[in-house]
Scaffold this active site. Structure first.
Site, short mmCIF file in Angstrom:
data_model
loop_
_atom_site.label_atom_id
_atom_site.label_comp_id
_atom_site.label_asym_id
_atom_site.label_seq_id
_atom_site.Cartn_x
_atom_site.Cartn_y
_atom_site.Cartn_z
CG LEU A 2 -1.93 -1.09 1.42
CD1 LEU A 2 -2.70 -0.89 2.72
CD2 LEU A 2 -2.88 -1.15 0.23
CG ASP A 3 0.61 4.20 -3.08
OD1 ASP A 3 1.55 3.50 -3.49
OD2 ASP A 3 -0.31 4.62 -3.81
NE ARG A 4 6.05 8.29 3.11
CZ ARG A 4 7.04 8.21 4.00
NH1 ARG A 4 6.78 8.25 5.29
NH2 ARG A 4 8.29 8.10 3.58
NE ARG A 58 -1.49 8.22 -5.62
CZ ARG A 58 -0.26 8.39 -5.13
NH1 ARG A 58 0.41 7.35 -4.65
NH2 ARG A 58 0.29 9.59 -5.13
#
Length: 310
Positions: free
Chosen positions: A148-150, A249
């Site tokens: 997962l992205d930060r 995104r």
């Protein structure tokens, strides 16, 4: 080994909803050996984890040492309620939802890296879980399955062996039954349900984009449904058919409604104070047992506050 149970004790095979299992020692032994014999439905690593988390008590006193001596008549209580860790044992930005001999499923908070790059040495989900399993067994390891992205929160899964990691990654499309996100995006999305399909590529600046040419890049398919909407924001349920880097995104930017706080992909503001993306549901077939498992992390209250009347 003669293990006598109290008449009203919960069976070791009973539902995790039961608070504890109480056992009576029948002959001299050590704590780890006693629990392995008394909890036949659990593997060696699982029992070691119970000890490491302080879930085993002898005559009311929590014991973590494997070789703690036991004498006939002593009472061993195994608590099925997770013990809150403190001090150096406490996980930061990370909550364990499920753990067995093969996998660990966690909730990751926004702001915590999944795994560090060569340039980043800070605290990560991977590093914390590696330290966590090594407290049970120094040779234990953790393997990343997906990321997962930060600034994305929600459900993540890790493997406890390279074999299980490969089983999951090689069969990811069929093993994962549901992977759903909550996305808070800018503007009112007029189409209540839709699908975005494109071929994703990444430029030298590490920005992912949809190629205008068919079959040019990695195929990415995203399904979305509007849950709530007002003039400024929309809350979407987003289901991934593929799992490409930055897929949601990019696709939200493509439909003209970038994820809130995502300036990299066209967001105008950052009113949320974080990225408006949350891994809401992860459902999959267990890599070794085949059982269907489903984990859900509630939609962040900060997302929902955007739709309250002011």
């Amino acid at each position: 080994m003669n293990v006598k149970k109290r008449p009203k004790a919960h069976s070791p095979a009973s539902s995790p909803k039961n608070d504890a299992t109480e056992l009576v020692v029948g002959e001299p032994t050590e704590l780890l050996a006693f629990l392995l014999a008394s909890l036949p439905g659990r593997g060696r690593n699982s029992v070691k984890s119970i000890l490491a988390r302080g879930q085993a008590a002898v005559d009311g006193r929590p014991i973590t040492k494997y070789d703690h001596p036991l004498q006939p008549g002593q009472r061993v209580t195994v608590s099925w309620t997770k013990v809150d860790r403190s001090g150096g044992d406490k996980l930061v930005g990370l909550t364990i939802l499920h753990e067995d001999d093969d996998i660990v499923v966690v909730h990751k908070e926004a702001g915590l890296l999944s795994i560090a790059t060569a340039q980043e040495k800070e605290l990560t989900a991977y590093r914390q879980l590696s330290d966590y399993v090594k407290r049970v067994s120094p040779s234990a390891r953790i393997f990343i399955v997906h990321r997962l992205d930060r600034d994305t929160s929600g459900v993540m899964m890790f493997a406890k062996s390279e074999r299980v990691q490969q089983l999951l990654q090689n069969d990811w499309k069929d093993a994962v039954l549901e992977r759903t996100y909550a996305a808070l995006v800018e503007g009112a999305v007029r189409t209540k349900e839709g699908t975005v399909k494109s071929w994703l590529k990444e430029n030298k600046a590490m920005v992912v984009y949809s190629s205008p040419k068919p079959d040019d890049g990695q195929l990415a398919i995203t399904h979305y449904k509007v849950l709530q909407s007002n003039d400024r924001y929309s809350l979407l349920e987003v289901r991934l058919e593929t799992g490409r880097k930055n897929q949601i995104r990019v696709h939200m930017k493509d439909i003209g409604h970038p994820v809130v706080g995502d300036k990299k992909y066209g967001a105008r503001g950052s009113s949320l104070g974080r990225l408006g993306l949350h891994a809401h549901v992860l459902s999959f077939r267990h890599p070794t047992g085949g059982k269907t498992m489903r984990f859900e992390s509630p939609i962040p209250s900060a997302f929902l506050r955007m739709f309250k009347e002011k």
